[in-house]
Design an enzyme around this catalytic site. Sequence first.
Site, PDB file in Angstrom:
ATOM      1  CE1 TYR A  32      38.668  44.902   6.780  1.00 38.14           C
ATOM      2  CE2 TYR A  32      36.406  44.228   6.412  1.00 38.14           C
ATOM      3  CZ  TYR A  32      37.337  45.217   6.595  1.00 38.14           C
ATOM      4  OH  TYR A  32      36.941  46.531   6.613  1.00 38.14           O
ATOM      5  CG  HIS A  37      35.650  35.158  10.422  1.00 42.35           C
ATOM      6  ND1 HIS A  37      35.568  36.373   9.798  1.00 42.35           N
ATOM      7  CD2 HIS A  37      35.885  34.242   9.445  1.00 42.35           C
ATOM      8  CE1 HIS A  37      35.760  36.214   8.495  1.00 42.35           C
ATOM      9  NE2 HIS A  37      35.934  34.929   8.253  1.00 42.35           N
ATOM     10  N   GLY A 147      31.900  27.933   8.240  1.00 36.66           N
ATOM     11  CA  GLY A 147      30.548  28.492   8.239  1.00 36.66           C
ATOM     12  C   GLY A 147      29.672  27.842   7.176  1.00 36.66           C
ATOM     13  CG  MET A 184      27.382  38.859   9.753  1.00 42.12           C
ATOM     14  SD  MET A 184      28.287  39.447  11.157  1.00 42.12           S
ATOM     15  CE  MET A 184      26.943  40.240  12.023  1.00 42.12           C
ATOM     16  CB  SER A 186      35.414  39.561   4.480  1.00 45.94           C
ATOM     17  OG  SER A 186      35.646  38.680   5.555  1.00 45.94           O
TER      18      SER A 186
END
Length: 281
Positions: A32, A37, A147, A184, A186
Amino acid sequence: MEIISDKAAMAIRCDAVRREGKTIAFVPTMGYLHQGHLTLLKEGRNLCDYLVLSIFVNPTQFGPNEDLDAYPRDGERDMKVAREAGVDTIFTPSNEIMYGPNYQTYVTLENLPHHLCGLSRPVHFRGVATVVTKLFNIVQPHVALFGEKDFQQLAVIRQLVADLDFSIKIQGVATVRESDGLAMSSRNAYLTPEQRKNAVVLYKSLNQAQEQVAGGEKDASIVMEKAKATILSMPGAEIDYIRLCDPQTLDDVAAITGPTLMALAVKVGQTRLIDNKVLEP
Ligand code: PAF
């Protein structure tokens, strides 16, 4: 772009790449894919000759009442995004391939999981450490990218790489944010439009804390109280934790005398959001 689901085939591909004298960058994900990413993939592309992405929604890092079944998936879109990002090989194993029928070996860390998210998600970091160890053994990358939004995960991975003698460079990458500052994730896909609009309070509370600390505030409880009030101004927000801690050990600090991690986890309806910032006095 090649798509491999078999472990042995993946290991053979990576061996061949290394034997050609090429370096491998690896971005492990649960799919996702979003802009965060993509930033990891871009950085990986810049650092090494060959770029591997894994997409595997790892069941062992979800507790019994968590969102494993509901976790958002969009394989077709992920393939398109990966191709555009210049991924050479995607590794997409099934649960059966990753965890055989008699599976019984797990990687656990003694201290780092007993903080922050690990307190409300007791099996989470055991699952992350186990799957990342397995993926590292299969891919054997030169560099792996993660991340900084999942600060504790990054700390766990750095620790396991040091403790288990992996010769892999772990590259942390700054959190990518929506235009209003929401980190951010998913899981943002679960938010209703109203929740999405209000979710910016997490980012706002981190920035407020930075302002307080830059203005000389040293008392961690005062900083946490203000963050709590800001977050609870959001209808339906339920705080899992607000912590000020040492960025290495994740132990709580009472006085802010150096760079201090402020970490938050907030439930908005059914959705659990996390964010963090290293506060600089
Ligand atoms: O951050 C994630 O998406 C996952 O925790 C990871 C590192 C891919 C392990 O399943």
